[in-house]
Motif scaffolding. Structure first.
Motif, PDB file in Angstrom:
ATOM      1  N   ASN A  83       0.834  -1.213   0.000  1.00  0.00           N
ATOM      2  CA  ASN A  83       0.000   0.000   0.000  1.00  0.00           C
ATOM      3  C   ASN A  83       0.866   1.260   0.000  1.00  0.00           C
ATOM      4  O   ASN A  83       0.580   2.226  -0.713  1.00  0.00           O
ATOM      5  CB  ASN A  83      -0.929   0.000   1.207  1.00  0.00           C
ATOM      6  CG  ASN A  83      -2.033  -1.043   1.090  1.00  0.00           C
ATOM      7  OD1 ASN A  83      -2.340  -1.505  -0.007  1.00  0.00           O
ATOM      8  ND2 ASN A  83      -2.626  -1.413   2.211  1.00  0.00           N
ATOM      9  N   CYS A  86       2.473   1.650  -3.525  1.00  0.00           N
ATOM     10  CA  CYS A  86       1.531   2.175  -4.520  1.00  0.00           C
ATOM     11  C   CYS A  86       1.250   3.656  -4.279  1.00  0.00           C
ATOM     12  O   CYS A  86       1.072   4.428  -5.229  1.00  0.00           O
ATOM     13  CB  CYS A  86       0.228   1.376  -4.485  1.00  0.00           C
ATOM     14  SG  CYS A  86       0.372  -0.296  -5.160  1.00  0.00           S
ATOM     15  N   GLY A  87       1.241   4.074  -3.015  1.00  0.00           N
ATOM     16  CA  GLY A  87       1.018   5.483  -2.694  1.00  0.00           C
ATOM     17  C   GLY A  87       2.182   6.363  -3.076  1.00  0.00           C
ATOM     18  O   GLY A  87       2.002   7.452  -3.630  1.00  0.00           O
ATOM     19  N   GLN A  88       3.404   5.854  -2.837  1.00  0.00           N
ATOM     20  CA  GLN A  88       4.605   6.644  -3.119  1.00  0.00           C
ATOM     21  C   GLN A  88       4.964   6.646  -4.599  1.00  0.00           C
ATOM     22  O   GLN A  88       5.567   7.610  -5.085  1.00  0.00           O
ATOM     23  CB  GLN A  88       5.790   6.108  -2.311  1.00  0.00           C
ATOM     24  CG  GLN A  88       5.698   6.365  -0.817  1.00  0.00           C
ATOM     25  CD  GLN A  88       6.919   5.862  -0.063  1.00  0.00           C
ATOM     26  OE1 GLN A  88       7.866   5.330  -0.654  1.00  0.00           O
ATOM     27  NE2 GLN A  88       6.908   6.015   1.257  1.00  0.00           N
ATOM     28  N   SER A  89       4.646   5.567  -5.304  1.00  0.00           N
ATOM     29  CA  SER A  89       5.028   5.450  -6.724  1.00  0.00           C
ATOM     30  C   SER A  89       3.789   5.276  -7.593  1.00  0.00           C
ATOM     31  O   SER A  89       3.722   4.379  -8.430  1.00  0.00           O
ATOM     32  CB  SER A  89       5.984   4.267  -6.914  1.00  0.00           C
ATOM     33  OG  SER A  89       7.153   4.411  -6.141  1.00  0.00           O
ATOM     34  N   SER A  90       2.815   6.146  -7.374  1.00  0.00           N
ATOM     35  CA  SER A  90       1.532   6.009  -8.062  1.00  0.00           C
ATOM     36  C   SER A  90       1.637   6.239  -9.567  1.00  0.00           C
ATOM     37  O   SER A  90       0.683   5.973 -10.304  1.00  0.00           O
ATOM     38  CB  SER A  90       0.505   6.975  -7.462  1.00  0.00           C
ATOM     39  OG  SER A  90       0.973   8.317  -7.556  1.00  0.00           O
ATOM     40  N   HIS A  91       2.799   6.744 -10.020  1.00  0.00           N
ATOM     41  CA  HIS A  91       2.999   6.979 -11.452  1.00  0.00           C
ATOM     42  C   HIS A  91       3.629   5.773 -12.148  1.00  0.00           C
ATOM     43  O   HIS A  91       3.773   5.775 -13.374  1.00  0.00           O
ATOM     44  CB  HIS A  91       3.902   8.195 -11.654  1.00  0.00           C
ATOM     45  CG  HIS A  91       5.271   8.038 -11.039  1.00  0.00           C
ATOM     46  ND1 HIS A  91       5.460   7.915  -9.679  1.00  0.00           N
ATOM     47  CD2 HIS A  91       6.509   7.963 -11.609  1.00  0.00           C
ATOM     48  CE1 HIS A  91       6.762   7.781  -9.432  1.00  0.00           C
ATOM     49  NE2 HIS A  91       7.412   7.809 -10.579  1.00  0.00           N
ATOM     50  N   PHE A  96       1.583  -1.557  -8.785  1.00  0.00           N
ATOM     51  CA  PHE A  96       0.196  -1.968  -8.982  1.00  0.00           C
ATOM     52  C   PHE A  96       0.126  -3.373  -9.589  1.00  0.00           C
ATOM     53  O   PHE A  96      -0.775  -4.151  -9.258  1.00  0.00           O
ATOM     54  CB  PHE A  96      -0.538  -0.953  -9.866  1.00  0.00           C
ATOM     55  CG  PHE A  96      -0.755   0.366  -9.187  1.00  0.00           C
ATOM     56  CD1 PHE A  96      -1.803   0.544  -8.300  1.00  0.00           C
ATOM     57  CD2 PHE A  96       0.121   1.427  -9.409  1.00  0.00           C
ATOM     58  CE1 PHE A  96      -1.995   1.761  -7.660  1.00  0.00           C
ATOM     59  CE2 PHE A  96      -0.054   2.648  -8.772  1.00  0.00           C
ATOM     60  CZ  PHE A  96      -1.111   2.812  -7.878  1.00  0.00           C
ATOM     61  N   ASP A 137      -6.302  -3.039  -9.403  1.00  0.00           N
ATOM     62  CA  ASP A 137      -4.874  -2.725  -9.475  1.00  0.00           C
ATOM     63  C   ASP A 137      -4.283  -3.065 -10.837  1.00  0.00           C
ATOM     64  O   ASP A 137      -3.479  -2.301 -11.391  1.00  0.00           O
ATOM     65  CB  ASP A 137      -4.111  -3.496  -8.395  1.00  0.00           C
ATOM     66  CG  ASP A 137      -4.086  -2.759  -7.066  1.00  0.00           C
ATOM     67  OD1 ASP A 137      -4.456  -1.581  -7.014  1.00  0.00           O
ATOM     68  OD2 ASP A 137      -3.672  -3.374  -6.064  1.00  0.00           O
ATOM     69  N   GLU A 140      -5.230  -0.627 -13.427  1.00  0.00           N
ATOM     70  CA  GLU A 140      -4.418   0.572 -13.233  1.00  0.00           C
ATOM     71  C   GLU A 140      -3.033   0.381 -13.839  1.00  0.00           C
ATOM     72  O   GLU A 140      -2.501   1.272 -14.518  1.00  0.00           O
ATOM     73  CB  GLU A 140      -4.306   0.886 -11.744  1.00  0.00           C
ATOM     74  CG  GLU A 140      -3.494   2.131 -11.403  1.00  0.00           C
ATOM     75  CD  GLU A 140      -4.228   3.420 -11.707  1.00  0.00           C
ATOM     76  OE1 GLU A 140      -3.589   4.489 -11.708  1.00  0.00           O
ATOM     77  OE2 GLU A 140      -5.455   3.376 -11.955  1.00  0.00           O
TER      78      GLU A 140
END
Length: 328
Positions: A83, A86-91, A96, A137, A140
């Motif tokens: 989690n 995914c939050g820190q590297s959402s790009h 994901f 995920d 995404e």
């Protein structure tokens, strides 16, 4: 068949089987310790290398599979880290992809691999909920990296679990459009054609033979036909209360399977999977002396996607006892 000269590559073969698990554990440690930068760097290099293993399959695909399975063994440590990643590297698509695969494997861990009518009623809601999270995920991931077939291959496995065959077909088409040589996409599609997933034996063999013919000369696609034959042997065993040997010992079946394995080994002489299939085919066909010879050469290089280690060890012990009694 392979000769005693293969003894010289057994250490390498064992490394390729056990080393895969060790590599996966390295990545699991990086992820759980939240060293995401290093995990991303190494996995990106591996994916870009397009490196294939001795079976003709992408090392990246095999590694991602192992990582997600190992992460799912310890969800309490894995999920918070995933989690955060995914939050820190959402790009980036990698976190994901891996969290999506984690949710898929986590779903199956609770459901089990038994037939649907044997699954406890209370297990279904959790199973479907986790697969829905996996699908979110992986969708995404597909959007973040439209050049990669990996999210689509994983989505196929999720759609199979959900019984969503229409979307499975769409995911398959997307995967092969991006990479027509990705064995994983064909393997999942083959599963969907099997009787146990609502297909039929005819559909299963039709797909396996078609994929083998269209494999652009890649003999590794022959593994699909071996899987189809093994599934048919299991189906016949269940239907007739017989043994898998009854199917394997039919001359036309043995000859086709042996020809496929030999073709794979001609191209991929160190293929651990093909060497395991070679021993398995001879054992079930009743060619015990040859089967034992191959198992002794394989030593600990067991491919559990072909047959389970416990079964191999018991088979080897039984064959040794039969040889000691002069049965062959």
């Amino acid at each position: 068949m392979f000769s005693l000269a293969m003894k010289g590559v057994l250490f390498l073969m064992f490394f390729m089987v056990s080393g895969s698990a060790e590599t996966s554990q390295t990545y699991v440690s990086l992820i759980q310790s939240k060293n995401f930068f290093e995990a991303e760097r190494q996995l990106t290099e591996l994916e870009n290398s397009k490196l294939k293993n001795a079976d003709g399959n992408y090392v990246f695909y095999q590694t991602i599979r192992e990582i997600s399975k190992d992460l799912a063994l310890d969800p309490d440590a894995s999920l918070p880290a995933l989690n955060t990643w995914c939050g820190q590297s959402s790009h980036l698509y990698l976190p994901f992809l891996i969290r999506g695969r984690f949710y898929k494997d986590f779903a199956w861990a609770d459901r089990g691999t038994t037939f649907a009518d044997k699954v406890l009623p209370e297990a279904w809601p959790v199973f479907k909920e986790r697969l829905a999270l996996a699908k979110k995920d992986l969708s995404e991931a597909a959007g973040l990296n439209p050049q990669s077939a990996e999210p689509w291959v994983a989505l196929m496995a999720v759609d199979l679990g959900l019984g969503d065959y229409e979307n499975l077909e769409k995911s398959f088409n997307e995967a092969v459009k991006l990479d027509k040589d990705h064995y994983g996409s064909y393997y999942v599609m083959l599963q969907s054609k099997m009787e146990k997933w609502g297909g039929s034996n005819e559909e299963m063999f039709e797909f396996a033979r078609s994929a083998y013919r269209k494999g652009d000369g890649n003999p590794a696609f022959g593994f699909l036909l071996l899987e189809a034959h093994d599934e048919m042997a299991s189906r016949r065993k269940s239907a007739t209360d017989g043994k898998k040997q009854d199917y394997y010992q039919r001359p036309e079946i043995y000859e086709e399977m042996r020809g496929i394995v030999d073709a794979i080994l001609k191209e991929y002489s160190q293929s651990v999977r093909a060497l395991n299939w070679s021993a398995k085919i001879d054992y079930f066909a009743g060619k015990y002396a040859e089967a034992l010879r191959q198992l002794e050469l394989l030593e600990d290089a067991v491919d559990e996607d072909v047959w389970k280690r416990d079964f191999v060890m018991k088979t080897k012990a039984w064959l040794n006892s039969q040889r000691a009694m002069g049965k062959f």
